[in-house]
Design a protein around this motif. Structure first.
Motif, PDB file in Angstrom:
ATOM      1  N   UNK A   1       0.829  -1.201   0.000  1.00 35.04           N
ATOM      2  CA  UNK A   1       0.000   0.000   0.000  1.00 35.04           C
ATOM      3  C   UNK A   1       0.874   1.266   0.000  1.00 35.04           C
ATOM      4  N   UNK A   2       1.854   1.307   0.925  1.00 30.64           N
ATOM      5  CA  UNK A   2       2.713   2.499   1.031  1.00 30.64           C
ATOM      6  C   UNK A   2       3.597   2.660  -0.206  1.00 30.64           C
ATOM      7  N   UNK A   3       4.078   1.549  -0.791  1.00 33.79           N
ATOM      8  CA  UNK A   3       4.925   1.648  -1.985  1.00 33.79           C
ATOM      9  C   UNK A   3       4.160   2.269  -3.151  1.00 33.79           C
ATOM     10  N   UNK A   4       2.894   1.848  -3.320  1.00 28.75           N
ATOM     11  CA  UNK A   4       2.087   2.401  -4.418  1.00 28.75           C
ATOM     12  C   UNK A   4       1.832   3.885  -4.201  1.00 28.75           C
ATOM     13  N   UNK A   5       1.492   4.271  -2.953  1.00 28.93           N
ATOM     14  CA  UNK A   5       1.247   5.689  -2.681  1.00 28.93           C
ATOM     15  C   UNK A   5       2.529   6.511  -2.806  1.00 28.93           C
ATOM     16  N   UNK A   6       3.643   5.959  -2.311  1.00 31.05           N
ATOM     17  CA  UNK A   6       4.900   6.728  -2.316  1.00 31.05           C
ATOM     18  C   UNK A   6       5.350   7.107  -3.722  1.00 31.05           C
ATOM     19  N   UNK A   7       5.171   6.197  -4.696  1.00 32.15           N
ATOM     20  CA  UNK A   7       5.602   6.498  -6.062  1.00 32.15           C
ATOM     21  C   UNK A   7       4.811   7.691  -6.618  1.00 32.15           C
ATOM     22  N   UNK A   8       3.481   7.719  -6.349  1.00 34.10           N
ATOM     23  CA  UNK A   8       2.648   8.813  -6.860  1.00 34.10           C
ATOM     24  C   UNK A   8       2.940  10.121  -6.136  1.00 34.10           C
ATOM     25  N   UNK A   9       3.176  10.041  -4.823  1.00 32.37           N
ATOM     26  CA  UNK A   9       3.513  11.265  -4.061  1.00 32.37           C
ATOM     27  C   UNK A   9       4.794  11.885  -4.604  1.00 32.37           C
TER      28      UNK A   9
ATOM     29  N   UNK B   1      -7.109   4.628  -8.563  1.00 26.87           N
ATOM     30  CA  UNK B   1      -6.971   3.601  -9.592  1.00 26.87           C
ATOM     31  C   UNK B   1      -5.904   2.577  -9.219  1.00 26.87           C
ATOM     32  N   UNK B   2      -4.757   3.049  -8.714  1.00 25.87           N
ATOM     33  CA  UNK B   2      -3.675   2.133  -8.367  1.00 25.87           C
ATOM     34  C   UNK B   2      -4.066   1.235  -7.206  1.00 25.87           C
ATOM     35  N   UNK B   3      -4.660   1.821  -6.147  1.00 20.33           N
ATOM     36  CA  UNK B   3      -5.029   0.999  -4.983  1.00 20.33           C
ATOM     37  C   UNK B   3      -6.187   0.080  -5.349  1.00 20.33           C
ATOM     38  N   UNK B   4      -7.016   0.508  -6.335  1.00 17.41           N
ATOM     39  CA  UNK B   4      -8.081  -0.381  -6.805  1.00 17.41           C
ATOM     40  C   UNK B   4      -7.514  -1.674  -7.363  1.00 17.41           C
TER      41      UNK B   4
ATOM     42  N   UNK C   1      -5.435  15.302  -9.206  1.00 14.90           N
ATOM     43  CA  UNK C   1      -5.006  14.310 -10.193  1.00 14.90           C
ATOM     44  C   UNK C   1      -4.284  13.149  -9.527  1.00 14.90           C
ATOM     45  N   UNK C   2      -3.468  13.457  -8.499  1.00 13.42           N
ATOM     46  CA  UNK C   2      -2.788  12.387  -7.772  1.00 13.42           C
ATOM     47  C   UNK C   2      -3.802  11.503  -7.045  1.00 13.42           C
ATOM     48  N   UNK C   3      -4.860  12.118  -6.445  1.00 13.90           N
ATOM     49  CA  UNK C   3      -5.863  11.345  -5.719  1.00 13.90           C
ATOM     50  C   UNK C   3      -6.588  10.383  -6.650  1.00 13.90           C
TER      51      UNK C   3
END
Length: 815
Positions: free
Chosen positions: A648-656, A697-700, A690-692
């Motif tokens: 979860x954190x890896x997916x969010x970190x890349x977008x942040x 989509x990614x977490x989906x 746009x990031x949200x």
């Protein structure tokens, strides 16, 4: 039979052989030594001149090539402006550069991660290629150095290279331009290289990048040629000779293009370069051959002129010794030998009459013979003096003294000819004091006896000076009491050197033998003068070489000093690089615990003083968490829960990181991200929404994976915009950069209201991004901590095509 044997022995071992061999050997020796020294000097001068000329041309071509590449670098850097922040702007700049600079084949842009986002050539334009070039040296070197020059490559025997220029700004990307190197051959045209030479450019591996019309083929590997190997090897001095691509010997000069490591080679075939030396050797050989023939002929004639009468005298004396007083010696040489033969004949007649005065006659003939022997000894002495010394002050007095002795003259003058001033200068005098003033000391070229003798190359004798025409030498000689003069010119194949002047107080003709002897003396004087001049030239060249050696030593000392300075600069540079590497490591360590933007600020200010003071700013806050995570952790093993959180954190970190948001905190599955703090963006709300959407989509995709593993989890996002107080919170051992205000609470409450897969934003946020999103309104939300219902919207999707159209319109308005 005995007479024939005596004659053969006389020719082989007598005066004839000695006279001819000595004269021939002397002439050949002098001509050979003179020719060898002139050839060696001409060879050195020709080689140095040709090498310097080739080196000057190579350096000029290298400078022009480096200037051309620098101009290409400048033109390419123009399209890396930070103001061109869209692909359309960048594509327009690329197209304009391709139109203006014909040697640029194509350009492509790499983003900050090294992925291709745009490629423009003369035939097509490609966007979104997404090729990963993050490990390509064109990207890594450009990011590290700002500009990178890749090694050349060949396509269908056409050389290419690439120039990479980093864009301004943090992690802004790189522009790579592919350059057609065919234009390099324009710097090696026949007008610049010359008719006899050829030139080419090689890369650090010895491959030909450009060539003149007579040079090697482009793309050919010449690294095994000695001069090319020396040119491309670091630290080696270029060779001035070698072999060309056909195996022929050449003279070579090289110059390096430092920025690219290329070498510019200029070469000329050695046989063609040294053709003047070969022609000179042929001329010297012909001159020696002609001198040898003339010397043999002259020696033979002179020797025969002396030997025939001497042989007749010997035979007559032999007959007279045997008592045959009726024999008469038949000699017609018009000199002392003829007189001697006459004396022998008269003596024979007188002996027949009486023996009373026999002893007197013998003594008289003995004196005549002694005179002839004395003449030969004088000639030998003069020859030894000439061969033993190159000092005219030592040789010329000997010649003058012996000339007076052998001719029974009263004075002898030796003049040297000054070709530049066109006059004769007195250099030696015997019988007249050399320092005496008078018109005879310097005689200008013109109508006078010295000039006439030099012009004709033959001796001139005046039996009675008082009957001659007026001229400087005549007037001075008459005033000094001289009445006859013999002038013998001092000339050789190279020109006039002066004159030998014999003066007598008595008038009368000069005997032919005297004139012949004086001609021989003149030849000796010419040889002495020419040897002295040659010695002077050689001595002058020696001093010049000594001066050049001293200059080279001084330059070597200066080079050693500069090398030491460079070594010190290298040490200083290593220390700076080590310090910067430590700084980079510190930033990396900080980024593990702090947001990257905060870590950068801390590193740039040598501490965190810039963050200590609180300040107020409008920010956009994104809050997200997982739906059902609490019940999930209660029913799942801790290790599996940690695995889910890591994904979860890896997916969010890349977008942040991609949207340059500031991670405020992790709280289990809850994550809060700030935009516009500490780094400010004009479009911070657009970035946040746009990031949200991309997070949803990614977490989906992840929730589908988790569902396959038996986990029922959802993802919700809340986005709010407003003013917050920003600054430092925490305690001495651990400080955090945080935002405090109602906007953070609103974001958290909107996230709580979001169902799985929803992105809920405040109406103010929706107003900022309305042109780019598809959305639907939600019922007024009653949120904890807020006195009034809150208007909210659900973001359904992001409209990319609308974003591109709006960005293009904005670009046109700015243009």
């Amino acid at each position: 039979m005995a007479g024939a044997k005596d004659k053969t022995r006389f020719l082989r071992e007598g005066l004839f052989a000695k006279y001819v061999v000595s004269l021939v050997g002397l002439v050949v020796f002098v001509l050979a030594v003179n020719g060898a020294m002139e050839t060696w000097i001409s060879y050195r001068a020709t080689r140095i001149s040709l090498t310097d000329g080739l080196e000057d041309k190579a350096q000029a071509a290298a400078r022009r090539i480096e200037q051309s590449v620098s101009e290409l670098e400048r033109q390419i850097s123009w399209v890396t402006r930070a103001s061109q922040d869209t692909l359309e702007k960048r594509r327009a700049d690329y197209a304009q550069l391709l139109h203006q600079v014909s040697v640029v084949n194509q350009l492509f842009q790499l983003n900050g991660e090294g992925r291709e986002v745009l490629r423009v050539s003369r035939q097509s334009t490609t966007t979104g290629g997404n090729a990963d070039l993050s490990r390509d040296m064109r990207f890594t070197d450009a990011v590290a150095r700002g500009v990178s020059f890749a090694p050349a490559w060949f396509t269908d025997r056409t050389p290419f290279m690439s120039i990479s220029v980093a864009h301004s700004g943090f992690n802004a990307g790189v522009t790579v331009a592919e350059i057609d190197l065919s234009f390099l051959s324009d710097f090696l045209s026949d007008a610049q290289v010359g008719k006899a030479a050829f030139a080419y450019v090689v890369d650090p591996r010895g491959r030909v990048l450009a060539t003149s019309s007579k040079g090697p083929d482009i793309g050919k590997d010449l690294s095994k040629l000695p001069q090319v190997a020396a040119a491309v090897a670091p630290g080696r001095e270029p060779d001035t000779s070698g072999t060309d691509f056909n195996g022929h010997s050449v003279m070579s000069a090289a110059s390096t293009v430092p920025k690219l490591g290329w070498s510019v080679m200029f070469e000329q075939p050695t046989t063609q370069a040294l053709m003047p030396i070969r022609d000179q050797l042929v001329r010297i050989a012909l001159l020696i051959g002609m001198g040898l023939m003339v010397a043999i002929l002259a020696g033979t004639l002179l020797a025969r002129r002396m030997i025939i009468p001497i042989t007749a005298l010997r035979d007559g004396a032999h007959k007279l010794g045997e008592g045959d007083f009726s024999h008469r010696i038949n000699v017609h040489t018009s000199d002392e030998l003829e007189d001697l033969a006459g004396q022998f004949n008269r003596m024979a007649g007188q002996i027949q009459e009486t023996y009373s005065d026999l002893e007197t006659k013998v003594e008289e003939r003995t004196r005549d013979l002694a005179q002839s022997i004395n003449e030969l000894k004088v000639l030998e002495e003069v020859g030894r003096a000439v061969a033993a010394s190159l000092d005219l002050d030592a040789v010329l007095p000997t010649i003058a003294a012996r000339a007076i002795e052998i001719t029974q003259a009263d004075a002898v003058l030796i003049y040297g000819y000054d070709a530049e001033a066109r006059r004769f200068n007195l250099v030696e005098a015997n019988g007249i004091h050399k320092s005496a003033e008078g018109a005879h000391v310097t005689i200008g070229e013109g109508e006078n006896i010295l000039s006439d003798a030099a012009a004709s190359g033959e001796p001139i004798a005046l039996a009675h000076l008082d009957h001659a025409a007026e001229q400087p030498l005549r007037d001075v000689a008459l005033e000094a009491g001289f009445h006859s003069v013999l002038v013998v010119p001092l000339v050789d194949q190279q020109g006039t050197l002066g004159s030998l002047v014999v003066l007598r107080r008595a008038g009368g003709e000069f005997a032919g033998s005297i004139i012949g002897l004086m001609r021989t003396f003149a030849n000796q004087a010419v040889l002495a003068m020419r040897n002295a001049r040659l010695f002077t030239e050689v001595d002058h060249k020696g001093r010049e070489l000594a001066a050049a050696h001293e200059t080279v030593q001084q330059q070597a000392a200066k080079l050693q000093e500069q090398t030491e300075q460079l070594r010190n600069w290298n040490r200083s540079l290593e220390e700076r690089v080590e310090k910067q590497l430590g700084e980079i490591g510190r930033i990396k360590r900080l980024e593990r615990f702090l947001a990257p933007q905060v870590a950068q600020l801390i590193a740039s200010s040598d501490g965190h003083d810039a963050l200590l003071d609180s300040h107020r700013r409008e920010v956009t806050v994104v809050f997200c968490d997982l739906r059902g995570f609490t019940s999930f952790t209660e029913a799942t093993e801790p290790e599996e829960a940690m695995n889910v959180l890591r994904e979860y954190h890896a997916a969010l970190g890349e977008l942040i990181h991609r949207y340059e948001g500031t991670l405020d905190r992790f709280a289990g599955d809850g994550v809060m991200i700030l935009f516009n703090a500490p780094i400010q963006f004009a479009d911070h709300t657009k970035r946040a929404v746009k990031m949200a959407v991309e997070m949803r989509d990614e977490i989906g995709k992840l929730t589908e994976k988790w569902k396959n593993r038996g986990h029922s989890l959802g993802f919700g996002v809340g986005v709010a915009m407003g003013y917050a107080t920003l600054g430092q919170i925490g305690f001495e051992q651990r400080l955090e950069y945080a935002a405090i205000g109602s906007v953070t609470n609103l974001s958290s409450r909107l996230c709580d209201e979001a169902k799985a897969g929803q992105v809920v934003v405040s109406r103010r946020v929706y107003g900022m991004v309305e042109p780019w999103v598809e959305a639907r309104p939600l019922d007024d939300l009653v949120l904890k901590g807020f006195n009034h219902p809150v208007l909210a919207m659900e973001i359904l999707s992001w409209r990319e095509e609308v974003e591109n159209v709006i960005d293009a319109a904005a670009a046109r308005r700015r243009g």
